[in-house]
Design an enzyme around this catalytic site. Structure first.
Site, PDB file in Angstrom:
ATOM      1  N   GLU A  18       7.313   6.658  -4.723  1.00  0.00           N
ATOM      2  CA  GLU A  18       7.725   8.106  -6.059  1.00  0.00           C
ATOM      3  C   GLU A  18       7.252   8.835  -4.371  1.00  0.00           C
ATOM      4  O   GLU A  18       7.781   9.082  -4.383  1.00  0.00           O
ATOM      5  CB  GLU A  18       6.862   8.087  -6.051  1.00  0.00           C
ATOM      6  CG  GLU A  18       7.032   7.045  -7.645  1.00  0.00           C
ATOM      7  CD  GLU A  18       7.254   6.441  -7.596  1.00  0.00           C
ATOM      8  OE1 GLU A  18       6.143   5.150  -6.907  1.00  0.00           O
ATOM      9  OE2 GLU A  18       7.995   4.912  -8.674  1.00  0.00           O
ATOM     10  N   GLU A  78       2.613   4.454  10.293  1.00  0.00           N
ATOM     11  CA  GLU A  78       2.875   3.542   9.824  1.00  0.00           C
ATOM     12  C   GLU A  78       3.600   3.809   9.433  1.00  0.00           C
ATOM     13  O   GLU A  78       4.439   2.609   8.899  1.00  0.00           O
ATOM     14  CB  GLU A  78       1.332   3.831   8.802  1.00  0.00           C
ATOM     15  CG  GLU A  78       1.819   3.256   7.108  1.00  0.00           C
ATOM     16  CD  GLU A  78       0.642   3.001   6.445  1.00  0.00           C
ATOM     17  OE1 GLU A  78       0.344   4.359   6.858  1.00  0.00           O
ATOM     18  OE2 GLU A  78       0.982   2.105   5.601  1.00  0.00           O
ATOM     19  N   SER A 104      -6.751  -3.518   4.229  1.00  0.00           N
ATOM     20  CA  SER A 104      -6.179  -5.226   4.817  1.00  0.00           C
ATOM     21  C   SER A 104      -6.923  -5.269   6.031  1.00  0.00           C
ATOM     22  O   SER A 104      -6.919  -4.890   6.823  1.00  0.00           O
ATOM     23  CB  SER A 104      -4.499  -5.246   5.137  1.00  0.00           C
ATOM     24  OG  SER A 104      -3.395  -4.015   4.078  1.00  0.00           O
ATOM     25  N   GLN A 119      -7.419   0.042   8.554  1.00  0.00           N
ATOM     26  CA  GLN A 119      -7.738   1.426   8.684  1.00  0.00           C
ATOM     27  C   GLN A 119      -8.261   1.898   6.505  1.00  0.00           C
ATOM     28  O   GLN A 119      -7.996   1.125   5.478  1.00  0.00           O
ATOM     29  CB  GLN A 119      -5.810   1.666   8.085  1.00  0.00           C
ATOM     30  CG  GLN A 119      -5.620   3.650   8.166  1.00  0.00           C
ATOM     31  CD  GLN A 119      -4.224   3.081   7.450  1.00  0.00           C
ATOM     32  OE1 GLN A 119      -3.875   1.797   6.502  1.00  0.00           O
ATOM     33  NE2 GLN A 119      -3.619   4.447   7.032  1.00  0.00           N
ATOM     34  N   SER A 169      -7.817   4.061   1.824  1.00  0.00           N
ATOM     35  CA  SER A 169      -8.052   4.278   0.793  1.00  0.00           C
ATOM     36  C   SER A 169      -9.077   4.330  -0.264  1.00  0.00           C
ATOM     37  O   SER A 169      -9.858   3.220   0.687  1.00  0.00           O
ATOM     38  CB  SER A 169      -6.886   3.405   0.042  1.00  0.00           C
ATOM     39  OG  SER A 169      -5.531   3.413   0.913  1.00  0.00           O
TER      40      SER A 169
HETATM   41  C1  LIG Z   1      -0.788  -5.083   0.153  1.00  0.00           C
HETATM   42  C2  LIG Z   1      -0.972  -3.344   0.068  1.00  0.00           C
HETATM   43  C3  LIG Z   1      -1.666  -3.266   1.146  1.00  0.00           C
HETATM   44  C4  LIG Z   1      -2.670  -2.041   2.065  1.00  0.00           C
HETATM   45  N1  LIG Z   1      -3.641  -2.064   2.633  1.00  0.00           N
HETATM   46  C5  LIG Z   1      -3.859  -1.058   3.232  1.00  0.00           C
HETATM   47  C6  LIG Z   1      -5.161  -0.143   3.918  1.00  0.00           C
HETATM   48  O1  LIG Z   1      -5.112  -0.743   5.151  1.00  0.00           O
HETATM   49  N2  LIG Z   1      -5.562   0.561   4.096  1.00  0.00           N
HETATM   50  C7  LIG Z   1      -6.054   2.075   3.466  1.00  0.00           C
HETATM   51  O2  LIG Z   1      -5.710   2.445   3.312  1.00  0.00           O
HETATM   52  N3  LIG Z   1      -5.468   0.876   2.546  1.00  0.00           N
HETATM   53  C8  LIG Z   1      -4.392  -0.303   1.910  1.00  0.00           C
HETATM   54  N4  LIG Z   1      -3.634  -0.206   0.316  1.00  0.00           N
HETATM   55  C9  LIG Z   1      -3.113   0.988  -0.007  1.00  0.00           C
HETATM   56  C10 LIG Z   1      -2.118   2.103  -0.164  1.00  0.00           C
HETATM   57  O3  LIG Z   1      -2.547   2.590   0.366  1.00  0.00           O
HETATM   58  C11 LIG Z   1      -2.047   2.783  -1.957  1.00  0.00           C
HETATM   59  O4  LIG Z   1      -2.394   1.263  -2.741  1.00  0.00           O
HETATM   60  C12 LIG Z   1      -0.854   3.549  -2.673  1.00  0.00           C
HETATM   61  O5  LIG Z   1      -1.461   5.058  -1.277  1.00  0.00           O
HETATM   62  C13 LIG Z   1      -1.087   4.177  -3.660  1.00  0.00           C
HETATM   63  O6  LIG Z   1      -2.367   4.112  -3.885  1.00  0.00           O
HETATM   64  P1  LIG Z   1      -3.212   3.776  -5.494  1.00  0.00           P
HETATM   65  O7  LIG Z   1      -2.835   2.562  -4.955  1.00  0.00           O
HETATM   66  O8  LIG Z   1      -3.886   4.888  -5.019  1.00  0.00           O
HETATM   67  O9  LIG Z   1      -2.150   4.383  -6.406  1.00  0.00           O
HETATM   68  P2  LIG Z   1      -1.940   5.902  -7.356  1.00  0.00           P
HETATM   69  O10 LIG Z   1      -1.724   7.099  -6.305  1.00  0.00           O
HETATM   70  O11 LIG Z   1      -2.769   5.846  -8.142  1.00  0.00           O
HETATM   71  O12 LIG Z   1      -0.482   5.958  -7.975  1.00  0.00           O
HETATM   72  C14 LIG Z   1      -0.162   5.012  -9.047  1.00  0.00           C
HETATM   73  C15 LIG Z   1       0.837   5.275  -9.402  1.00  0.00           C
HETATM   74  O13 LIG Z   1       1.476   6.669  -9.803  1.00  0.00           O
HETATM   75  C16 LIG Z   1       1.980   7.491  -8.614  1.00  0.00           C
HETATM   76  N5  LIG Z   1       2.296   8.532  -8.103  1.00  0.00           N
HETATM   77  C17 LIG Z   1       0.978   9.097  -7.292  1.00  0.00           C
HETATM   78  N6  LIG Z   1       0.987  10.387  -7.177  1.00  0.00           N
HETATM   79  C18 LIG Z   1       2.269  10.762  -7.504  1.00  0.00           C
HETATM   80  C19 LIG Z   1       3.102  11.865  -7.140  1.00  0.00           C
HETATM   81  N7  LIG Z   1       2.668  12.850  -5.801  1.00  0.00           N
HETATM   82  N8  LIG Z   1       4.405  11.963  -7.655  1.00  0.00           N
HETATM   83  C20 LIG Z   1       4.208  11.123  -8.541  1.00  0.00           C
HETATM   84  N9  LIG Z   1       4.115   9.984  -7.997  1.00  0.00           N
HETATM   85  C21 LIG Z   1       2.466   9.920  -7.797  1.00  0.00           C
HETATM   86  C22 LIG Z   1       2.505   6.330  -7.354  1.00  0.00           C
HETATM   87  O14 LIG Z   1       3.629   6.547  -7.147  1.00  0.00           O
HETATM   88  C23 LIG Z   1       2.443   5.234  -7.999  1.00  0.00           C
HETATM   89  O15 LIG Z   1       3.188   4.096  -9.243  1.00  0.00           O
HETATM   90  C24 LIG Z   1      -3.104  -0.853   0.532  1.00  0.00           C
HETATM   91  C25 LIG Z   1      -1.756  -1.111  -0.862  1.00  0.00           C
HETATM   92  C26 LIG Z   1      -1.597  -2.760  -0.982  1.00  0.00           C
HETATM   93  C27 LIG Z   1      -0.726  -3.127  -2.073  1.00  0.00           C
END
Ligand SMILES: Cc1cc2nc3c(=O)[nH]c(=O)nc-3n(C[C@H](O)[C@H](O)[C@H](O)COP(=O)(O)OP(=O)(O)OC[C@H]3O[C@@H](n4cnc5c(N)ncnc54)[C@H](O)[C@@H]3O)c2cc1C
Lengths: 436, 378
Positions: free
Chosen positions: A398, A271, A188, A153, A156
């Site tokens: 969140e 998902e 992933s 996928q 991100s």
């Molecule tokens: C082990 C693992 C596997 C993954 N695999 C994939 C994959 O295969 N493909 C893929 O595309 N992605 C993947 N991801 C990515 C995952 O979907 C994102 O990490 C996740 O959606 C959060 O985005 P970010 O890391 O940019 O954090 P951010 O969005 O920057 O968030 C940082 C913090 O801010 C908070 N926050 C952000 N917006 C809000 C809001 N509106 N209200 C309240 N709090 C908020 C979040 O909850 C978090 O605590 C994976 C992540 C992990 C950890």
């Protein structure tokens, strides 16, 4: 998919018999175990409880081949894609049949196929089915469900996580192809994948949800570069994926030009269903009463009042979470669309494992921070290190709470989230500037 | 218990909605506040309507004793509604505790003597188990039973029972007392010699409690002499399953009240429900409610299937989840309301009181944790 979730009892009974016959004949580990949880004996067998792999490369490769082989066996016997259309090797059955199959298979010793199934078969396959052209479905779906083509996928990005609609990877039309450039992150299984479903920006002048287009990218194309990212557990299950002027034919576009958000929603919906129903996997062993009892005994805390209280609260939550899944499944059998049960189950799955990992490591004390060689003690540190991810992946805690509050309870949306202005005028991290 | 009449999903829905309609009319906030101030603690008119119009006291009583023979699932549906409405009524003590104690005793003669009166709403009952500490522990039973004459009826009880729900108003008292064979169940009539009951001041006005003194009070043995310990465990499983349904209903109302307020109250120019701190509180309440509901309803399903071992585990798990969920929802509901939530006039405190009193009713967190763990073999 216009599936009716309703499955009648007689039909399920014969399906169940068929599944058992198949597994009895083909499961590599032989016939069903009496009771998986009940067979737990302290000090016996593998004490690892890992959520992510941390195997050396040869071992990882071997497990991957086993997983592919098992998926192929399922497919050849009609269990490779239970809810899929017959045309692509599916069985045209309901999600209930799928859940029934998974529940029965969990009683057998079979290879873990998570590397293929969680993202590729669980999320990307249904998205291709819903949005791709027929030639593309013909070409890729059977290959995926036969265990040949693993899919990832590519959603991100460094600047688009929770706010997924802010993806910046560009796709520019060039004749009958598109040229993709940008960076994906946290992807992933990209390092094993033949295919990737990428969200790209095709129109920065439209509001952010309206200028996105989805493509199915052959990961062997020139310009695709996958770099493993080491995660806090030490292993590398996810990756950065760089797209450097990758030429993707227009027939590999999913959905309309600028209509990619609809495609993304199909993936995200699948998902949540995949992760929410996830009560199996190697980590599930951590949540059985037998295992926790053994831990308390081995740590001399069986008569520690505070520890007992925590264990009771945790195990009651684990049981309630199982009940939620049972009731959702029973409802689906009766034709009732599940309510918030799945989202709650997903949140609780993360919380229960987190709570268990901390409780157990706390009672083991030093034995959880240094490997004394004692069975079943230091092993928990591996699970502990995985738990932060469970609160982030597939929609952070969140974001899940926002969704429950807004969609289920009808609370107002966050004001000030700009869904109207052109994407290029939106603010980005670390600057006060526009995005493009 | 076998021979439970099962309800289909649609019959169950119908039962819920007819009870809800009835309670909206008869147990409004105004009615609850009024009845709390009375000596009796409930409205006898409403109680007889519950019997005559809805046949609720006989809901789980087998047909041979004048009831309708439904099971825990049906009872749970009713209790979710009475919990939502904070209904002040002999229903819990009479049906959930009293009738189920009689049925669990397996004493057909006693059932034939008392259950028809309970089923038609003319007899109310109370179950007197705990003493000084409030614990439901057979070891702590000090009330004595001495044999004074022939047969089941020839017993006399002496001792003091405390925290007896509806102990002042009940027509029939079911009492656990110790014989030479161990704790045993007895029936005592309201007018029996040497019986006095004094009301206790309670945190939660919607649930009356009493101290009951027995001084050589004539009593009738119910069930087997010395079987009271096992009986107490079975009754408690049924009681906490009923309580769990009530708690679920109460938690549900608290969540509805908090979200309704969060949608309408405006501060800083926006609805407070758009602030994430508030929004997430509500989501947390929803998570707790979903866990409570699943665990309470599933315990009832398992009870009706007759799998006693699984039921004992599920009931004690539901007791843990539902106690926590209701207390959490009741407290957070006040927080979401701000100052107005802390006023006497606002109903939030009625739920807060009920949530705490329910959580501690059968011994509190330590007791329910230990009970659950014991069932898991810890
Ligand atoms: C082990 C693992 C596997 C993954 N695999 C994939 C994959 O295969 N493909 C893929 O595309 N992605 C993947 N991801 C990515 C995952 O979907 C994102 O990490 C996740 O959606 C959060 O985005 P970010 O890391 O940019 O954090 P951010 O969005 O920057 O968030 C940082 C913090 O801010 C908070 N926050 C952000 N917006 C809000 C809001 N509106 N209200 C309240 N709090 C908020 C979040 O909850 C978090 O605590 C994976 C992540 C992990 C950890």
């Amino acid at each position: 998919m216009a599936h009716d979730t309703h499955a009648d009892a007689g039909d399920l009974a014969s399906f169940t018999a068929e599944v058992r016959a198949f597994l009895d004949a083909h499961a590599p580990g032989g016939t069903a175990r009496e009771d998986k949880a009940g067979t737990f004996v302290w000090g016996k067998g593998d004490d690892r409880m890992a959520y992510f792999s941390s195997d050396p490369p040869e071992e990882e490769q071997r497990k991957l081949e086993e997983a592919r082989a098992w998926q192929r066996t399922r497919y050849e016997n009609g269990f490779g894609w239970i809810t899929g259309p017959a045309q692509y090797g599916g069985r045209d059955l309901t999600p209930v049949h799928d859940m029934v199959y998974n529940a029965i298979e969990a009683e057998y010793d079979v290879p873990d196929t998570g590397v293929l199934s969680v993202v590729g078969l669980g999320m990307i396959g249904p998205t291709i089915l819903a949005h791709a052209r027929d030639e593309i479905k013909d070409r890729w779906l059977p290959a995926m469900y036969r265990g040949e083509a693993i899919a990832c996928q590519l959603f991100s990005e460094p600047e688009a996580g929770s706010d997924l609609a802010s993806v910046r990877t560009r796709a520019v039309r060039d004749g009958d192809a598109w040229v993709l450039s940008g960076q994906k992150v946290w992807t992933s299984v990209a390092h094993h994948s033949r295919l990737g479903l990428a969200l790209t920006r095709t129109n920065p002048d439209a509001p952010k949800h309206k200028g996105i287009t989805a493509f199915l990218v052959d990961m062997t194309l020139p310009g695709v570069e996958v770099r493993p990212l080491r995660q806090m557990t030490g292993g590398a299950d996810f990756n950065e994926v760089f797209l450097n002027e990758v030429r993707v034919p227009d027939d590999h576009r999913l959905g309309e030009v600028d209509g990619g958000w609809t495609v993304a929603l199909t993936t995200l919906m699948n998902e949540r269903a995949t992760v929410g129903g996830d009560n199996g996997g190697p980590a599930a062993a951590a949540l059985t009463p037998e295992r926790l009892y053994a831990v308390l005994r081995a740590s001399w805390t069986l008569d520690d009042r505070a520890v007992r209280a925590q264990a009771a609260e945790l195990l009651a939550d684990v049981m309630a979470t199982e009940h939620l899944n049972t009731r959702a499944l029973r409802g689906m059998r009766a034709g009732v669309t599940p309510g918030p049960e799945m989202s709650v189950a997903k949140l609780m799955y993360a919380q229960n494992l987190t709570c268990a990992a901390h409780l157990v490591t706390d009672v083991f004390g030093p034995r959880a921070i240094a490997d004394s060689g004692e069975w079943g003690t230091y092993a928990w540190s591996e699970l502990l290190l995985a738990t932060p991810a469970l609160r982030i992946l597939g929609g952070t805690e969140e974001i899940m709470k926002n969704i429950l509050a807004e969609r289920v309870l009808g609370l107002p949306k966050e004001p000030g989230i700009d869904t109207r202005s052109p994407f290029r005028e939106l603010r980005r991290s670390g600057t006060g500037e526009g995005a493009a | 218990m076998t021979g439970i009449t099962e309800l289909s999903e649609s019959e169950l829905r119908e039962l819920r909605s007819s009870v809800r309609d009835f309670l909206e009319a008869k147990s409004s906030e105004e009615a609850v506040r009024k009845v709390i101030e009375t000596d009796l603690g409930y409205d006898p008119e409403v109680w007889s309507q519950m019997a005559e119009q809805l046949r609720l006291p006989g809901l789980i009583i087998p047909e041979e004793y004048g009831g309708d023979g439904f099971g825990q699932v049906a009872l749970g549906a009713v209790l979710e509604e009475t919990g939502r409405a904070l209904l002040c009524s002999p229903f819990f003590a009479t049906v959930v505790l009293g009738a189920q104690a009689l049925l669990a005793s397996g004493d057909e003669e006693a059932c034939a003597a008392y259950l028809p009166g309970i089923a038609d709403g003319t007899t109310t009952a109370a179950l007197a188990v705990s003493e000084r500490t409030g614990a439901w522990d057979p070891v702590q039973i000090e009330t004595r039973a001495l044999r004074r004459g022939e047969g089941d009826a020839g017993w006399e009880l002496t001792g003091t029972k405390s925290f007896v729900i509806d102990g002042v108003s009940a027509d029939l008292l079911l009492v656990i007392a110790r014989t030479t064979a161990g704790p045993s169940l007895f029936a005592v009539d309201r007018g029996a010699a040497g019986l006095t009951a004094e009301p206790l001041e309670t945190l939660d006005g919607t649930r009356r409690m009493a101290r009951v003194r027995l001084g050589g009070t004539p009593a009738r043995l119910v069930g087997t002499d010395g079987a009271g310990g096992r009986l107490m465990a079975r009754i408690l499983d049924l009681a906490v399953t009923g309580l769990a349904a009530e708690q679920t209903g109460g938690a549900e109302l608290c969540l509805e009240s908090a979200t309704a307020y969060a949608r309408t109250r405006v501060q800083f120019g926006r609805q407070i429900g758009s602030f994430q701190a508030v929004k997430h509180k509500c989501a947390d309440m929803l998570v707790q409610l979903e866990l409570a509901r699943a665990s309470a309803r599933e315990a009832a399903v398992i009870a009706d299937k007759g799998d006693e071992t699984a039921f004992a585990v599920a009931a004690s798990a539901a007791h843990v989840c539902c106690s926590r969920a209701y207390m959490f929802a009741a407290a957070e509901n006040i927080q979401v309301h701000g100052g107005i939530g802390f006023t006497w006039e606002h109903p939030a405190h009625l739920y807060f009181r009920r949530a705490k009193s329910s959580q501690l009713l059968f011994g509190g967190p330590h007791a329910y944790h230990e009970r659950f763990l014991e069932r898991l073999g810890f």
